[in-house]
Structures are given as structure tokens and as C-alpha cells.
Design an enzyme around this catalytic site. Structure first.
Site, PDB file in Angstrom:
ATOM      1  N   CYS A   2       0.826  -1.189   0.000  1.00 17.30           N
ATOM      2  CA  CYS A   2       0.000   0.000   0.000  1.00 17.30           C
ATOM      3  C   CYS A   2       0.874   1.257   0.000  1.00 17.30           C
ATOM      4  O   CYS A   2       1.862   1.334   0.723  1.00 17.30           O
ATOM      5  CB  CYS A   2      -0.946   0.104   1.192  1.00 17.30           C
ATOM      6  SG  CYS A   2      -2.081  -1.269   1.329  1.00 17.30           S
ATOM      7  N   ARG A  27       4.146  -0.356  -4.609  1.00 23.33           N
ATOM      8  CA  ARG A  27       3.828  -0.851  -3.273  1.00 23.33           C
ATOM      9  C   ARG A  27       2.524  -1.634  -3.231  1.00 23.33           C
ATOM     10  O   ARG A  27       2.182  -2.234  -2.201  1.00 23.33           O
ATOM     11  CB  ARG A  27       3.734   0.318  -2.288  1.00 23.33           C
ATOM     12  CG  ARG A  27       5.007   1.109  -2.155  1.00 23.33           C
ATOM     13  CD  ARG A  27       4.829   2.247  -1.185  1.00 23.33           C
ATOM     14  NE  ARG A  27       4.546   1.757   0.154  1.00 23.33           N
ATOM     15  CZ  ARG A  27       5.469   1.387   1.027  1.00 23.33           C
ATOM     16  NH1 ARG A  27       6.732   1.474   0.706  1.00 23.33           N
ATOM     17  NH2 ARG A  27       5.136   0.958   2.220  1.00 23.33           N
ATOM     18  N   TRP A  73      -2.615  -2.901  -1.641  1.00 21.54           N
ATOM     19  CA  TRP A  73      -2.276  -4.321  -1.764  1.00 21.54           C
ATOM     20  C   TRP A  73      -3.104  -4.991  -0.685  1.00 21.54           C
ATOM     21  O   TRP A  73      -2.869  -4.807   0.504  1.00 21.54           O
ATOM     22  CB  TRP A  73      -0.787  -4.523  -1.528  1.00 21.54           C
ATOM     23  CG  TRP A  73      -0.300  -5.903  -1.825  1.00 21.54           C
ATOM     24  CD1 TRP A  73       0.187  -6.362  -3.014  1.00 21.54           C
ATOM     25  CD2 TRP A  73      -0.225  -7.008  -0.919  1.00 21.54           C
ATOM     26  NE1 TRP A  73       0.559  -7.682  -2.899  1.00 21.54           N
ATOM     27  CE2 TRP A  73       0.313  -8.108  -1.628  1.00 21.54           C
ATOM     28  CE3 TRP A  73      -0.566  -7.186   0.426  1.00 21.54           C
ATOM     29  CZ2 TRP A  73       0.514  -9.355  -1.041  1.00 21.54           C
ATOM     30  CZ3 TRP A  73      -0.365  -8.431   1.003  1.00 21.54           C
ATOM     31  CH2 TRP A  73       0.178  -9.493   0.269  1.00 21.54           C
ATOM     32  N   ASN A  99      -1.773   2.283   5.638  1.00 23.63           N
ATOM     33  CA  ASN A  99      -0.870   1.215   5.208  1.00 23.63           C
ATOM     34  C   ASN A  99      -0.475   0.462   6.473  1.00 23.63           C
ATOM     35  O   ASN A  99       0.052   1.055   7.405  1.00 23.63           O
ATOM     36  CB  ASN A  99       0.355   1.846   4.524  1.00 23.63           C
ATOM     37  CG  ASN A  99       1.512   0.872   4.366  1.00 23.63           C
ATOM     38  OD1 ASN A  99       2.661   1.264   4.398  1.00 23.63           O
ATOM     39  ND2 ASN A  99       1.222  -0.395   4.187  1.00 23.63           N
ATOM     40  N   GLY A 100      -0.781  -0.844   6.500  1.00 22.33           N
ATOM     41  CA  GLY A 100      -0.447  -1.633   7.686  1.00 22.33           C
ATOM     42  C   GLY A 100      -1.586  -2.564   8.031  1.00 22.33           C
ATOM     43  O   GLY A 100      -2.477  -2.806   7.202  1.00 22.33           O
ATOM     44  N   GLU A 485      17.810 -17.523  -7.466  1.00 20.18           N
ATOM     45  CA  GLU A 485      17.387 -16.166  -7.819  1.00 20.18           C
ATOM     46  C   GLU A 485      16.862 -16.125  -9.260  1.00 20.18           C
ATOM     47  O   GLU A 485      15.862 -15.467  -9.546  1.00 20.18           O
ATOM     48  CB  GLU A 485      18.558 -15.191  -7.594  1.00 20.18           C
ATOM     49  CG  GLU A 485      18.315 -13.750  -7.975  1.00 20.18           C
ATOM     50  CD  GLU A 485      17.122 -13.090  -7.308  1.00 20.18           C
ATOM     51  OE1 GLU A 485      16.537 -13.649  -6.368  1.00 20.18           O
ATOM     52  OE2 GLU A 485      16.743 -12.009  -7.781  1.00 20.18           O
ATOM     53  N   LYS A 489      13.082 -14.961 -10.201  1.00 20.72           N
ATOM     54  CA  LYS A 489      12.815 -13.861 -11.141  1.00 20.72           C
ATOM     55  C   LYS A 489      11.816 -14.306 -12.197  1.00 20.72           C
ATOM     56  O   LYS A 489      10.891 -13.603 -12.533  1.00 20.72           O
ATOM     57  CB  LYS A 489      14.084 -13.414 -11.872  1.00 20.72           C
ATOM     58  CG  LYS A 489      15.065 -12.478 -11.266  1.00 20.72           C
ATOM     59  CD  LYS A 489      14.615 -11.126 -10.882  1.00 20.72           C
ATOM     60  CE  LYS A 489      13.815 -11.100  -9.621  1.00 20.72           C
ATOM     61  NZ  LYS A 489      14.452 -10.830  -8.388  1.00 20.72           N
ATOM     62  N   GLU A 492       8.265 -14.836 -10.714  1.00 18.52           N
ATOM     63  CA  GLU A 492       7.677 -13.562 -10.274  1.00 18.52           C
ATOM     64  C   GLU A 492       7.049 -12.778 -11.415  1.00 18.52           C
ATOM     65  O   GLU A 492       5.956 -12.257 -11.289  1.00 18.52           O
ATOM     66  CB  GLU A 492       8.781 -12.655  -9.706  1.00 18.52           C
ATOM     67  CG  GLU A 492       9.052 -12.778  -8.253  1.00 18.52           C
ATOM     68  CD  GLU A 492      10.124 -11.792  -7.812  1.00 18.52           C
ATOM     69  OE1 GLU A 492       9.880 -11.126  -6.812  1.00 18.52           O
ATOM     70  OE2 GLU A 492      11.187 -11.678  -8.459  1.00 18.52           O
ATOM     71  N   HIS A 508      17.791 -36.266  -6.870  1.00 16.59           N
ATOM     72  CA  HIS A 508      16.933 -36.719  -5.775  1.00 16.59           C
ATOM     73  C   HIS A 508      15.500 -36.245  -5.955  1.00 16.59           C
ATOM     74  O   HIS A 508      14.771 -36.104  -4.972  1.00 16.59           O
ATOM     75  CB  HIS A 508      17.505 -36.240  -4.434  1.00 16.59           C
ATOM     76  CG  HIS A 508      18.879 -36.762  -4.175  1.00 16.59           C
ATOM     77  ND1 HIS A 508      19.126 -38.091  -3.902  1.00 16.59           N
ATOM     78  CD2 HIS A 508      20.095 -36.161  -4.200  1.00 16.59           C
ATOM     79  CE1 HIS A 508      20.439 -38.269  -3.736  1.00 16.59           C
ATOM     80  NE2 HIS A 508      21.047 -37.107  -3.931  1.00 16.59           N
ATOM     81  N   LYS A 607       6.258  -4.528  -3.717  1.00 17.39           N
ATOM     82  CA  LYS A 607       7.698  -4.338  -3.525  1.00 17.39           C
ATOM     83  C   LYS A 607       8.073  -4.284  -2.050  1.00 17.39           C
ATOM     84  O   LYS A 607       9.118  -4.767  -1.645  1.00 17.39           O
ATOM     85  CB  LYS A 607       8.128  -3.038  -4.202  1.00 17.39           C
ATOM     86  CG  LYS A 607       9.600  -2.782  -4.074  1.00 17.39           C
ATOM     87  CD  LYS A 607      10.231  -2.591  -5.415  1.00 17.39           C
ATOM     88  CE  LYS A 607      11.729  -2.721  -5.375  1.00 17.39           C
ATOM     89  NZ  LYS A 607      12.182  -4.065  -5.714  1.00 17.39           N
TER      90      LYS A 607
END
Ligand code: G6P
Length: 612
Positions: A2, A27, A73, A99-100, A485, A489, A492, A508, A607
Site C-alpha cells: 500500500c 507498493r 495491496w 498502510n499496515g 534467484e 525472477k 515472479e 533426488h 515491492k
């Protein structure tokens, strides 16, 4: 999670607010809204992006010069118009953005419902504004006093801005756990989750501390106090940030711009800290705590997402060079596991935003148990940076693309400097090896530049695999975190299922997935476990898998076996993640663009994850 923006002053509020929301859209971007005070209090909101909101408002209320705006968000309640912020109070005379998370919103809501209040949304935020108005009316209080009393009843995290028809000449803001910055202009004030909506107008800002609130007047002095009613003198920081650093600068996406910035951002992370010729590493931020590193029996690294992958590289670096045992922890697991901590532990938190709720909470746990807390953050003045005993900023510049790129390489740069500096002081590596690695570090930006030249080739590879449904990424040693990573990427931003695996561990389990449809990205750079990785490539080929290999320039062996080869410049094994990551970032970028995905704002992600 947010983004919040507010404005009060002589200018038209809406253009400032909407531009601010665009800057904060990283955000959260599932719904957006704005409240404008122009005699009456007008509220517009919608499901979708900031552009959807802009279409709806379409310059109505053009004259208002007080307003608040929010990009969301979702945490409580699905992302729809009703749950979008701002939220009205019951009388509709005031509105809030938040926000929170208000953790005790359930019990507060029950109490308010018992007293006859009705709610239109499923959000915790609507409960807070109802509570504030209830307190204000019952006790006939000034708005800021009602806000203060309400916040004393709240458990959780918040950055809030409140606007009221009855107090048209002020904004009330407060913060705990979520970021909030106030821009101090000439006869005007700005509020935002980070300085990006503000720098265009003023570089003078005030960061509120947790449990502080401010009454922001249309004219005159800012009043800051704690929610326990202690007056505070606001400290004005002057930001160094340039407007160009938060614009796309001719690139189609922030992510691509940030990938291409890496030669510069890595250099910035090292600037003033590394002098290879005289063998000096000086990390000013941790200098007073070096003894703690030298005396500790172990290092614990806590982080989330891409920062956790950087932490994994840190584990290899500190163990290999400084011979200090390292544990790399997902902050979210660490904080709730009742971890064993000793006073001589050094805990390193890695966070681009410096606001990730789980990382922050993990740090607080470790700090309470007496450990030394070191931060590696990108955002200056962020919550994590402020909680730590000491730390080093990465200085990568604002990262706006939701998928982290330049922040990762900057974090790895700092970890390399830290590990090398401690290793040298401990005497755990020879002086000649130390000097050799220092000059190799200085050469990294040029090698990253060279690695970026693979872009065209990678675009062509992406064209071939754009419809793949699964990807496997393999690496060993320092290249194992690179594989993780790379896979993160890809999933995402292109929504393709991808798994990163230690190459030898493939047999395995993941080997069962391999067939002629399965692209396998193998990071097979020279040195380290090169021969062993070659055996792993052969295992994949024997099962008809398709190999996309990232190799060292001039490699002939892997070229013979692989279906596609991406060459990167040679560097020391210890520093190879800084270079090998680049083609994987480009691969995920091109795959996402070809698949028509929103690269900078992938679905469901945000983010800055300020909720646990
Ligand atoms: C989110 C972002 C990731 C980031 C992670 C940790 O998931 O989308 O890119 O790596 O949070 O964020 P931090 O700011 O703590 O590095």
C-alpha cells in the site's frame, strides 16, 4: 504494501496526489482511491490500477487543495471498490488512508457493531476511522486528540492520514511499523510512504518515528507528538535523491532500466569503501562493530525473497573467506521459531526496502536477546536501518520494479566487502588472495557491463521458450543461490513455474520432471564445481532435457553439450554471482515481455511487504 500520499497547501491537490500514486504503485496495485476536500469531502475509488482511478476522477474536483490518496495491496477483504481506500467515517465527514494492519480490528469492530455502527467494507481500516469518530463524538474532542486516544487502543502497524471536513486546514498523520515521510515545502506539506512523490517539490523531509503523530497545518509549523502525548521537535532531513533516479529514463520498464544500471549501482555500493591498490576496505557504518564480527561464533542472516538469496551468497562468502559459520534464515520462520540466540551472535538483516515486516520483527527478536544487529538496506532512513546497531547502505538508488535486480547485486557487493574485510582482519585468507579479490571486485562493474551485452542473444532464447510451462535452474557452490534467484525472477514476472536447485540434488527428485519439453538453465562457469556441473548437464541431456548454459567466455566443453550458450566474462569464483545473475535477470525480463506480462507490477506481488 500500500502506498499513501497526502497534500495540503496552495496548489491543486489532485495532480500531485495522482502523480504520487503512480510513483508509489510498486507498493500495491489492486485498487486505488482519492479523497479531496473542496468544501465537501469527495471520495473516488476503484478496483484496479492508478490509471483506472485517474480515468474515473477525470479532473473533477480540480480546485481542491487538500487531499489524500492510496494504492492498495489487499490484506483484509478482496480487492474491490468497497474495500479500496480512503474510507469514510460513519458521518462521512472524514476519511482515512492506511498502510499496515490493525491486528485487533476484530474485537474493536465487534464492540462498535454492538453499539450500532455499520460497516460497508471488510477492512481493518474502516474500523479505525469509525473508532476515531466514535471517540471524538462521545467525548467532544478535537480530531487530533481523538486520533491519539484511538491509536492507544490499536494493536498492529499503521501509517495513516486523516482528512476532515470539520478541520479543512489540517491533515492528521501517524505511524507505527509502516513508513511515513512528511515533505516540508514553502507554505505546503506533502505526506507519502516514501520520498518519491515528494522530491519533485521539496527535498526537506521529516521522518516520523514509531508511535508518533503529526498535525500538519495548511500554514505554519508542523506539530509532532507521541501517541502518549509527549511533544517532539521535528528534525528536517535534506534528501540527496534526484528526480531522474525515479523515472524510466527512456527504458520501456523500470526493471530493464535497473538491470542496466548495475555497472553503476555496483560501483556506487563500493564507492569510498574499496581501494584495491592500498588494500583498504572501509565500511564506515560497521567500523565500531568489527570486533563483534571478529569475536562472534556465528553469523545469522535474516531476510526475505531476493534478499534471502543474497544472504545465501553471504553464507558462502563468510564461511569461505572469514571462516565464520553462517545460518541463513527466512525472517518469517525465524521470528516464530523461538530461535536459539546468544549475546555474541551477529545478526545481519538484508532488505532492499528496509520495511519488510518479517525481517523487522526477526531483528527485534534478536535485538531483545542481546545479539548484535547489522543492517544491509537500500532505503536510507528505513525502519530496519533505524532498528539496527550499525550497518551499510547499499546505495543502489531507488529500485522501483517490483522484481529486485540491482538491489540484489548491491547486497552481494556489500556482503563481499564485509566478508573480505573481516577475513583480512582475522587473517583467515592470505594477503595475496585478499589483494587479488579486491582488484577483482574493482573489475566487476566492467564485467557486468560486458554481461549486459548478452541481451540480444537472450531475447532470441526467450523467443524460443516463451511458451514453456516449467523451467529448472541448476547451480552449485556460489552459483546455487544464483540458480534460486534466476528461478524466482522468472516465476515472479512471467508466471512460469520455475525451480532453482543445487545441481547435484537434482537426481533426488527434479530429474523425474526432465523430458524433451523441459528447459534447464545451468550456471556452469569455470572453476568451483565446474566438472561436477558438467556431469549434471550430461544427466539432463541423457533424459532429453534442453540445456541453456551460462558459461565463462571461451568455454568449449559445455558448448558441445548445451542447446544454448550464454557467455559471461570470467571472474573469481567468489564473485561470480555478481556477473552470472545478469543474464538470468534479462531472461526473465524478456520472457515476461513476450508473454505480455506487466513486468514492473507483477500480479499479487508488492515491492515493500509491510505485512507478515
Ligand atoms: C518482496 C519483493 C521482493 C523482495 C522481498 C524482500 O517480495 O517483491 O523483490 O526481495 O519483498 O524485500 P526487501 O525489501 O526486504 O528486500
Amino acid at each position: 504494501m500500500c502506498g499513501i500520499v497526502g497534500y495540503i497547501g496552495p496548489k491543486k491537490a489532485y495532480p500531485i496526489l495522482i502523480k504520487g500514486l503512480y510513483r508509489l504503485e510498486y507498493r500495491g496495485y489492486d485498487s486505488a482511491g482519492v479523497a479531496l476536500l473542496d468544501g465537501g469531502l469527495n471520495l473516488y475509488k476503484t478496483k484496479g490500477k492508478v490509471a483506472d482511478l485517474d480515468r474515473i476522477v477525470n479532473n473533477r474536483d480540480d480546485t481542491a487543495n487538500v487531499g489524500i490518496a492510496h494504492t492498495r495491496w489487499a490484506t483484509h477483504g478482496e480487492p474491490n471498490e468497497v474495500n479500496a481506500h480512503p474510507h469514510y467515517s460513519p458521518s462521512r465527514r472524514m476519511a482515512i488512508i492506511h498502510n499496515g494492519i490493525i491486528e485487533n480490528y476484530g474485537s474493536l469492530k465487534k464492540e462498535l457493531i454492538n453499539r450500532g455502527y455499520k460497516f460497508s467494507s471488510d477492512t481493518d481500516t474502516e474500523v479505525l476511522i469509525h473508532l476515531i469518530e466514535d471517540i471524538q463524538q462521545q467525548e467532544n474532542l478535537h480530531l487530533d486528540e481523538a486520533v491519539r486516544i484511538a491509536l492507544n487502543q490499536v494493536v498492529g502497524a499503521y501509517a495513516i492520514v486523516i482528512i476532515s471536513q470539520d478541520y479543512p486546514d489540517s491533515l492528521i498523520v501517524a505511524k507505527k511499523g509502516s513508513p511515513l515521510v512528511i515533505g516540508v515545502g514553502r507554505d505546503e506539506y506533502f505526506v507519502a510512504s516514501d520520498p518519491s512523490p515528494i522530491v519533485e517539490y521539496t527535498k526537506d523531509v521529516v521522518y516520523l518515528e514509531d508511535e508518533e503523530m503529526a498535525i500538519i497545518p495548511r500554514n505554519g509549523e508542523l506539530e509532532v507528538k507521541t501517541i502518549r502525548n509527549q511533544k517532539k521537535t521535528p528534525y528536517i532531513y535534506h534528501l540527496e535523491m534526484q528526480l531522474s533516479s525515479i523515472e524510466k529514463g527512456g527504458f520501456p520498464h523500470f526493471m530493464l532500466k535497473e538491470i542496466y544500471e548495475q555497472p553503476r549501482s555496483i560501483k556506487d555500493s563500493m564507492r569510498g569503501r574499496l581501494n584495491a591498490r592500498s588494500g583498504i576496505i572501509s565500511l564506515g557504518g560497521i567500523i565500531d562493530y568489527e570486533q563483534k564480527f571478529l569475536n562472534c561464533k556465528r553469523i545469522i542472516i535474516v531476510a526475505c525473497g531476493t534478499s534471502w538469496h543474497a544472504g545465501l551468497v553471504g553464507e558462502y562468502l563468510f564461511e569461505d573467506l572469514a571462516r565464520i559459520p553462517v545460518e541463513v534464515e527466512y525472517a518469517s520462520e525465524f521470528r516464530y521459531r523461538n530461535p536459539v540466540l546468544y549475546e555474541d551472535d551477529v545478526v545481519i538483516a538484508i532488505s532492499q526496502s528496509g520495511e519488510t515486516a518479517d525481517t523487522l520483527a526477526a531483528l527485534e527478536t534478536a535485538k531483545a536477546r542481546g545479539a548484535t544487529i547489522i543492517g544491509i538496506c537500500n532505503v536510507v532512513g528505513s525502519s530496519i536501518a533505524r532498528v539496527t546497531h550499525a550497518g551499510s547502505y547499499t546505495h543502489a538508488g531507488p529500485e522501483i520494479g517490483v522484481a529486485s535486480t540491482k538491489a540484489f547485486t548491491a547486497q552481494v557487493t556489500i556482503l563481499s566487502l564485509m566478508a573480505l574485510s573481516i577475513a583480512d582482519k582475522k587473517g583467515s585468507i592470505s594477503r595475496s588472495r585478499y589483494y587479488q579479490l579486491l582488484s577483482e571486485m574493482e573489475a566487476i562493474p566492467a564485467k557486468v557491463e560486458k554481461a549486459l551485452e548478452t541481451n540480444e542473444k537472450i531475447l532470441n532464447i526467450a523467443k524460443i521458450f516463451q511458451n514453456a510451462r516449467n523451467f529448472l535452474y541448476l547451480g552449485r557452490g556460489y552459483n546455487f543461490p544464483v540458480a534460486l534467484e534466476g528461478a524466482l525472477k522468472l516465476k515472479e514476472i512471467s508466471y512460469i513455474h520455475a525451480e532453482g536447485y543445487p545441481a547435484a540434488e537434482m537426481k533426488h527428485g527434479p530429474i523425474a520432471l526432465i523430458d524433451e519439453e523441459m528447459p534447464v538453465v545451468v550456471i556452469a562457469t569455470i572453476r568451483g564445481s565446474y566438472e561436477k556441473v558438467i556431469s549434471n548437464i550430461q544427466e539432463v541431456k541423457a533424459r532429453k532435457g534442453i540445456i541453456i548454459a551460462v558459461v565463462t567466455e571461451g568455454d568449449k566443453v559445455v558448448r558441445e553439450m548445451a542447446d544454448h550458450v550464454i557467455e559471461i566474462p570470467e571472474t573469481d569464483e567468489v564473485l561470480v554471482p555478481l556477473v552470472a545473475t545478469i543474464p538470468l535477470q534479462l531472461l526473465s525480463y524478456h520472457m515476461a515481455v513476450l508473454r505480455g506480462c506487466n513486468v514492473d507490477q507483477p500480479r499479487n506481488l508488492a515491492k515493500s511487504v509491510t505485512v507478515e
